[in-house]
Scaffold this motif. Structure first.
Motif, PDB file in Angstrom:
ATOM      1  N   GLU A 222       5.497  -9.198   8.594  1.00  0.00           N
ATOM      2  CA  GLU A 222       4.416  -8.763   7.716  1.00  0.00           C
ATOM      3  C   GLU A 222       5.005  -8.000   6.534  1.00  0.00           C
ATOM      4  OE1 GLU A 222       1.670  -8.785   5.866  1.00  0.00           O
ATOM      5  OE2 GLU A 222       0.640  -9.165   7.774  1.00  0.00           O
ATOM      6  N   SER A 223       4.309  -8.020   5.407  1.00  0.00           N
ATOM      7  CA  SER A 223       4.744  -7.280   4.220  1.00  0.00           C
ATOM      8  C   SER A 223       4.877  -5.794   4.546  1.00  0.00           C
ATOM      9  CB  SER A 223       3.721  -7.467   3.098  1.00  0.00           C
ATOM     10  OG  SER A 223       3.830  -6.435   2.141  1.00  0.00           O
ATOM     11  N   PRO A 224       6.010  -5.169   4.188  1.00  0.00           N
ATOM     12  CA  PRO A 224       6.152  -3.723   4.458  1.00  0.00           C
ATOM     13  C   PRO A 224       5.082  -2.893   3.767  1.00  0.00           C
ATOM     14  CG  PRO A 224       7.890  -4.511   2.978  1.00  0.00           C
ATOM     15  CD  PRO A 224       7.200  -5.718   3.520  1.00  0.00           C
ATOM     16  N   ARG A 225       4.587  -3.333   2.643  1.00  0.00           N
ATOM     17  CA  ARG A 225       3.542  -2.585   1.944  1.00  0.00           C
ATOM     18  C   ARG A 225       2.233  -2.615   2.722  1.00  0.00           C
ATOM     19  NH1 ARG A 225       7.422  -4.296  -1.091  1.00  0.00           N
ATOM     20  NH2 ARG A 225       8.118  -3.053  -2.861  1.00  0.00           N
ATOM     21  N   HIS A 226       1.907  -3.762   3.311  1.00  0.00           N
ATOM     22  CA  HIS A 226       0.704  -3.819   4.137  1.00  0.00           C
ATOM     23  C   HIS A 226       0.889  -2.992   5.405  1.00  0.00           C
ATOM     24  CE1 HIS A 226      -2.979  -5.377   5.885  1.00  0.00           C
ATOM     25  NE2 HIS A 226      -2.310  -5.638   6.991  1.00  0.00           N
ATOM     26  N   GLU A 234       6.952   2.591  11.183  1.00  0.00           N
ATOM     27  CA  GLU A 234       8.196   2.248  11.882  1.00  0.00           C
ATOM     28  C   GLU A 234       8.484   0.752  11.753  1.00  0.00           C
ATOM     29  OE1 GLU A 234      11.669   2.779  13.388  1.00  0.00           O
ATOM     30  OE2 GLU A 234      10.294   4.436  12.953  1.00  0.00           O
ATOM     31  N   LYS A 235       7.446  -0.056  11.881  1.00  0.00           N
ATOM     32  CA  LYS A 235       7.611  -1.497  11.704  1.00  0.00           C
ATOM     33  C   LYS A 235       7.988  -1.809  10.259  1.00  0.00           C
ATOM     34  CE  LYS A 235       7.416  -5.868  12.736  1.00  0.00           C
ATOM     35  NZ  LYS A 235       8.493  -6.484  13.559  1.00  0.00           N
ATOM     36  N   ALA A 236       7.404  -1.074   9.313  1.00  0.00           N
ATOM     37  CA  ALA A 236       7.734  -1.274   7.899  1.00  0.00           C
ATOM     38  C   ALA A 236       9.210  -0.983   7.643  1.00  0.00           C
ATOM     39  CB  ALA A 236       6.861  -0.391   7.020  1.00  0.00           C
ATOM     40  N   ARG A 237       9.746   0.037   8.306  1.00  0.00           N
ATOM     41  CA  ARG A 237      11.163   0.361   8.158  1.00  0.00           C
ATOM     42  C   ARG A 237      12.042  -0.797   8.633  1.00  0.00           C
ATOM     43  NH1 ARG A 237      12.670   5.890   7.817  1.00  0.00           N
ATOM     44  NH2 ARG A 237      10.855   7.250   7.465  1.00  0.00           N
ATOM     45  N   GLN A 238      11.661  -1.404   9.731  1.00  0.00           N
ATOM     46  CA  GLN A 238      12.426  -2.534  10.255  1.00  0.00           C
ATOM     47  C   GLN A 238      12.429  -3.700   9.260  1.00  0.00           C
ATOM     48  OE1 GLN A 238      10.942  -3.623  14.146  1.00  0.00           O
ATOM     49  NE2 GLN A 238      10.894  -1.493  14.860  1.00  0.00           N
ATOM     50  N   VAL A 239      11.273  -3.961   8.686  1.00  0.00           N
ATOM     51  CA  VAL A 239      11.170  -5.065   7.732  1.00  0.00           C
ATOM     52  C   VAL A 239      11.961  -4.758   6.467  1.00  0.00           C
ATOM     53  CG1 VAL A 239       9.603  -6.459   6.333  1.00  0.00           C
ATOM     54  CG2 VAL A 239       8.918  -5.762   8.636  1.00  0.00           C
ATOM     55  N   VAL A 248      19.864   0.197   2.306  1.00  0.00           N
ATOM     56  CA  VAL A 248      18.664   0.755   1.704  1.00  0.00           C
ATOM     57  C   VAL A 248      18.370   2.139   2.278  1.00  0.00           C
ATOM     58  CG1 VAL A 248      17.096  -0.302   3.397  1.00  0.00           C
ATOM     59  CG2 VAL A 248      16.253   0.274   1.121  1.00  0.00           C
ATOM     60  N   ASP A 249      17.928   3.051   1.427  1.00  0.00           N
ATOM     61  CA  ASP A 249      17.498   4.381   1.857  1.00  0.00           C
ATOM     62  C   ASP A 249      16.058   4.250   2.351  1.00  0.00           C
ATOM     63  OD1 ASP A 249      16.602   6.985   2.104  1.00  0.00           O
ATOM     64  OD2 ASP A 249      17.645   7.704   0.318  1.00  0.00           O
ATOM     65  N   LEU A 250      15.889   4.115   3.658  1.00  0.00           N
ATOM     66  CA  LEU A 250      14.570   3.822   4.211  1.00  0.00           C
ATOM     67  C   LEU A 250      13.577   4.946   3.955  1.00  0.00           C
ATOM     68  CD1 LEU A 250      15.578   2.167   7.605  1.00  0.00           C
ATOM     69  CD2 LEU A 250      14.657   1.039   5.576  1.00  0.00           C
ATOM     70  N   ASP A 251      14.025   6.171   4.089  1.00  0.00           N
ATOM     71  CA  ASP A 251      13.115   7.295   3.845  1.00  0.00           C
ATOM     72  C   ASP A 251      12.593   7.272   2.414  1.00  0.00           C
ATOM     73  OD1 ASP A 251      13.382   8.260   6.417  1.00  0.00           O
ATOM     74  OD2 ASP A 251      15.058   9.583   5.915  1.00  0.00           O
ATOM     75  N   SER A 252      13.508   7.009   1.463  1.00  0.00           N
ATOM     76  CA  SER A 252      13.121   6.970   0.059  1.00  0.00           C
ATOM     77  C   SER A 252      12.173   5.816  -0.220  1.00  0.00           C
ATOM     78  CB  SER A 252      14.366   6.857  -0.823  1.00  0.00           C
ATOM     79  OG  SER A 252      14.014   6.671  -2.177  1.00  0.00           O
ATOM     80  N   ARG A 253      12.471   4.650   0.350  1.00  0.00           N
ATOM     81  CA  ARG A 253      11.632   3.472   0.082  1.00  0.00           C
ATOM     82  C   ARG A 253      10.239   3.636   0.670  1.00  0.00           C
ATOM     83  NH1 ARG A 253      10.734   0.894  -2.566  1.00  0.00           N
ATOM     84  NH2 ARG A 253      10.855  -1.303  -2.010  1.00  0.00           N
TER      85      ARG A 253
END
Length: 484
Positions: A222-226, A234-239, A248-253
């Motif tokens: 799924e789209s990380p934005r959705h 947490e799922k968005a971080r995985q994507v 990629v800096d996951l916290d920043s993104r």
């Protein structure tokens, strides 16, 4: 369309501070390509379903004993469904997710294919065509939106072109299938294969790629934005790690996307309006680009070329072979556009294409002015017939390397973040309505005067030159934030 618009893709924060920080390690390109290709499979079905009717129209006319008016209605009615599907796509994607919306489109494609294969009458065939049109409209919006949301900035331009490449491949495969089925049925679309007529197989075969599309959609994230918009961080971080790479800096993104989602208000139609012009000037430009893309008559080639060439004395089998050859030229032109769109820019390609289309359409109009007779009894002198064939192929080439790709890329880039998806849906709906107008009018216009019809298309191609020169702004190399 709320979350799609507010979740419009932004450039990674790291890309805007490259001088202060080293570039992050990008994700493996192969995985990103697969994800984008799976989403673009909707574009393949978009192209297939749109163009497959080209091979079936003669069989439909003979089987149901209908004329050009009824035929135009059946061909064009799907486009009104497409306009409705394009409008509904944003709401569906926001409420059910991008991937589930793709699966829904795949199911609608499959149902439409089976229904169109066994229509008891022309009215029910039109109903199944509307259902397929809704699926086309959904795919036309959800695929570029999803690709833009998951594509790393470094690959965005090329991956965004996947949608148009998928569309032209769908068109080509549909014409190849039409020709093969026609030949297997003895050169007649009303010939029988396995107990049913060839034109029925033409319309039903799309069920196979529809099932493939559904399975591929279920295999992508799924789209990380959705995901962030619906509280699944947490799922968005995985994507994000999967599509943007381990560096990629996951916290920043995640923080950046969350900030965008929370800071931008939900877009409304009122956000697109301006007291002076009715709509914002940039929205009018998007609508103008969409309308010009259709008013040059490109889909006459893809929806009616079998009837077009039969109307100048070429038999049904050879007319389908010509349709296949123009589809191959369409693929070649699209590859050229994909190679050049990020190198020389959107505006130069559009200008070159407009000039080429105007010249080739004018040449075709001259050749068609030598047509003698009407209907299937019409003929064209050998020399003018050759000129018409060459002009038609050049027209498709010029469209494919320019307006075919450039308009979709521009629509995904040109609007400000806060109205992007909503403005894109309005422009896409205008495109479907313009497509419908051209499609429903061509049979009667061709009966009236085929040469004059192509003069009209040539005039629109000519008018698109000053439109590009004075209204289109170059977007190559700019971040999405720079659009306003």
């Amino acid at each position: 369309m709320e979350q799609i618009a507010s979740a419009a893709p932004r450039e990674p924060a790291l890309s805007r501070t490259a001088s202060a920080h080293p570039a992050p390690e990008l994700a493996p390109l192969g995985r990103v390509v697969f994800i984008s290709a799976a989403a673009a499979m909707g574009g393949f079905l978009f192209g297939y379903d749109s163009a497959v009717i080209n091979g079936a129209v003669t069989g439909i006319q003979k089987h149901f004993h209908v004329g050009n008016g009824e035929t135009a209605f059946v061909v064009a009615i799907a486009l009104l469904g497409s306009a409705a599907g394009a409008v509904a796509a944003g709401w569906l994607a926001d409420h059910f997710g991008r991937v589930r919306t793709m699966v829904l489109a795949a199911v609608l494609f499959a149902i439409s294919g089976v229904g169109s294969m066994f229509p008891p009458n022309i009215q029910l065939l039109a109903t199944w065509r509307v259902l397929g049109g809704i699926a086309i409209g959904i795919a036309s919006v959800i695929a570029p939106t999803y690709i833009a949301e998951v594509a790393p900035a470094a690959y965005r331009g090329r991956l965004a072109s996947f949608q148009q490449m998928a569309i032209v491949l769908g068109i080509t495969i549909s014409q190849l299938a039409n020709y093969a089925l026609n030949q297997a049925a003895g050169g007649e679309s009303t010939g029988h294969l396995g107990g049913i007529q060839a034109w029925q197989w033409m319309l039903g075969v799309e069920t196979v790629p529809a099932l493939v599309y559904g399975l591929m959609a279920l295999s992508i994230p799924e789209s990380p934005r959705h995901l962030i918009a619906t509280g699944r961080e947490e799922k968005a971080r995985q994507v994000l790690r999967e599509v943007e790479g381990p560096g990629v800096d996951l916290d920043s993104r995640v923080a950046e996307i969350r900030t965008v989602l929370h800071s931008e208000h939900k877009p409304r139609l009122a956000d697109l309006t301006s007291g002076r012009f009715g709509l914002l000037p940039i929205v009018w430009v998007g609508i103008g680009a969409s309308v010009f893309q259709q008013f040059v008559g490109i889909n006459v080639i893809f929806y009616y070329s079998s009837l077009l060439w039969q109307s100048v004395g070429i038999n049904e089998s050879n007319s389908l072979l010509i349709s296949l050859s123009t589809s191959i030229v369409n693929v070649i032109g699209t590859v050229i556009a994909m190679l050049l769109v990020d190198r020389i820019g959107r505006k130069p390609l559009a200008l070159a294409g407009s000039i080429g289309m105007a010249a080739s359409l004018a040449t075709a109009a001259w050749a068609f002015s030598y047509r003698h007779g009407t209907g299937t009894g019409a003929t064209l002198p050998s020399a003018q017939g050759t000129v018409a064939l060459v002009a038609a192929h050049l027209f498709v080439l010029c469209f494919a390397f320019s307006w075919g790709v450039v308009v979709w890329v521009l629509l995904g880039e040109m609007f400000p973040n806060k109205i992007r998806a909503l403005a894109l849906s309005v422009a896409a709906s205008a495109q479907w309505i313009a497509n419908w107008a051209i499609t429903v009018s061509f049979p009667d216009l061709a009966d009236w005067n085929l040469s004059a019809t192509y003069v009209i298309y040539a005039c629109f191609a000519l008018l698109s030159i000053p439109f590009v020169a004075f209204c289109i702004k170059e977007t190559r190399g700019k971040t999405l934030e720079e659009m306003g």
